[in-house]
Design a protein around this motif. Sequence first.
Motif, PDB file in Angstrom:
ATOM      1  N   VAL A 236      -6.101   2.196   4.729  1.00  0.00           N
ATOM      2  CA  VAL A 236      -7.358   1.443   4.672  1.00  0.00           C
ATOM      3  C   VAL A 236      -7.121  -0.014   5.066  1.00  0.00           C
ATOM      4  N   ALA A 237      -6.040  -0.611   4.564  1.00  0.00           N
ATOM      5  CA  ALA A 237      -5.742  -2.009   4.893  1.00  0.00           C
ATOM      6  C   ALA A 237      -5.415  -2.173   6.375  1.00  0.00           C
ATOM      7  N   LEU A 238      -4.647  -1.237   6.934  1.00  0.00           N
ATOM      8  CA  LEU A 238      -4.336  -1.289   8.359  1.00  0.00           C
ATOM      9  C   LEU A 238      -5.593  -1.153   9.207  1.00  0.00           C
ATOM     10  N   VAL A 239      -6.445  -0.209   8.841  1.00  0.00           N
ATOM     11  CA  VAL A 239      -7.672   0.022   9.617  1.00  0.00           C
ATOM     12  C   VAL A 239      -8.570  -1.216   9.578  1.00  0.00           C
ATOM     13  N   ALA A 240      -8.609  -1.897   8.445  1.00  0.00           N
ATOM     14  CA  ALA A 240      -9.440  -3.109   8.355  1.00  0.00           C
ATOM     15  C   ALA A 240      -8.956  -4.163   9.347  1.00  0.00           C
ATOM     16  N   GLU A 241      -7.637  -4.367   9.423  1.00  0.00           N
ATOM     17  CA  GLU A 241      -7.106  -5.340  10.378  1.00  0.00           C
ATOM     18  C   GLU A 241      -7.339  -4.892  11.814  1.00  0.00           C
ATOM     19  N   ILE A 242      -7.116  -3.610  12.084  1.00  0.00           N
ATOM     20  CA  ILE A 242      -7.323  -3.084  13.435  1.00  0.00           C
ATOM     21  C   ILE A 242      -8.784  -3.229  13.843  1.00  0.00           C
ATOM     22  N   GLY A 243      -9.697  -2.944  12.925  1.00  0.00           N
ATOM     23  CA  GLY A 243     -11.120  -3.063  13.230  1.00  0.00           C
ATOM     24  C   GLY A 243     -11.513  -4.479  13.627  1.00  0.00           C
TER      25      GLY A 243
END
Length: 318
Positions: A236-243
């Motif tokens: 979830v944390a990675l996806v937030a940064e990627i988004g």
Amino acid sequence: MTIRTVTPVADAPWLIVGAGALGQLFSASLARHYPVILLGRQSAPPAIRLRTSEGMDHQVTLRRERLSDWAAERSRNEPPALVVLATKSHDTQAALDALMPRLTPTTPLLLLQNGFQVQPRISEHWAGPVLCASTTEAAYRPLLDPESELYSTRPDVVHAAAGETWIGDLDDRHPTLAAAVAECLGKAGMTATPCLDIRQRLWQKLAVNAVINPLTASHRIRNGDLAGPEFRPRIVALVAEIGRIMQAEGIQPPATGWQALIEGVIEATAANHSSMLQDVLAGRPTERGAILGPLIDAGLRHRLDTPEIIALYQATPH
């Protein structure tokens, strides 16, 4: 160079560079319909033993040479109709440099690399058309001990799951060529589509790879293991940064959002070993830089904090 017919080959061969899983899969599929030369680092018999996604074994005869031998043989005049670069990202420029003396400056290229590093660089500097592909075809080379009694009958490459390949160029200047190459792949039994948004496709695949590849390689697990609750907070944390990076780069999210896209791929490929994990298990360099590097660079360019991506980069085998 433009393609005058619906196919980019007549008598001239397709030159496929890189005898890894994807290079062998594309070679074996195309060689049944078109002249193909597969170039690798090592000498190999003139055939590929392919296990299809249905579990059937086929032996496909084709011409195979060492890249260094083909590049050094200047006396032959055999310009390829298309060069498919199927090497790892970190080997692509060196492979192209080795081929240059035997290629005309307008020879069309098709890039199959992960990430978004070599594609813009080669597209900018190569005089001829440069097509990029984003593919969901899944393939691997079986790892067996040479002393195993199964070694002599193992397939060279296993087509783990059929997928789809999108083809286009970063400036949308060669739609006819992209359509012709996609048609050839279709005749060879692969699902391929020309597209005018290949940059969007490449960044979307990068988003997926940036989560699945490094985590599976670091923990030496199959894709499906990432669905476990212990990985969810980090994903979830990675996806937030990627988004946030994708928004800054002007890349549109899929209709269901980035989180759902990545979770869907984890579920759909649950039994698969990611390409980066395959590299780790085989003792090969990984594509850590090609997959995570563009995200880190984009974060710096847009002044975005990316602590999770940077930590993942540092923890990923290289």
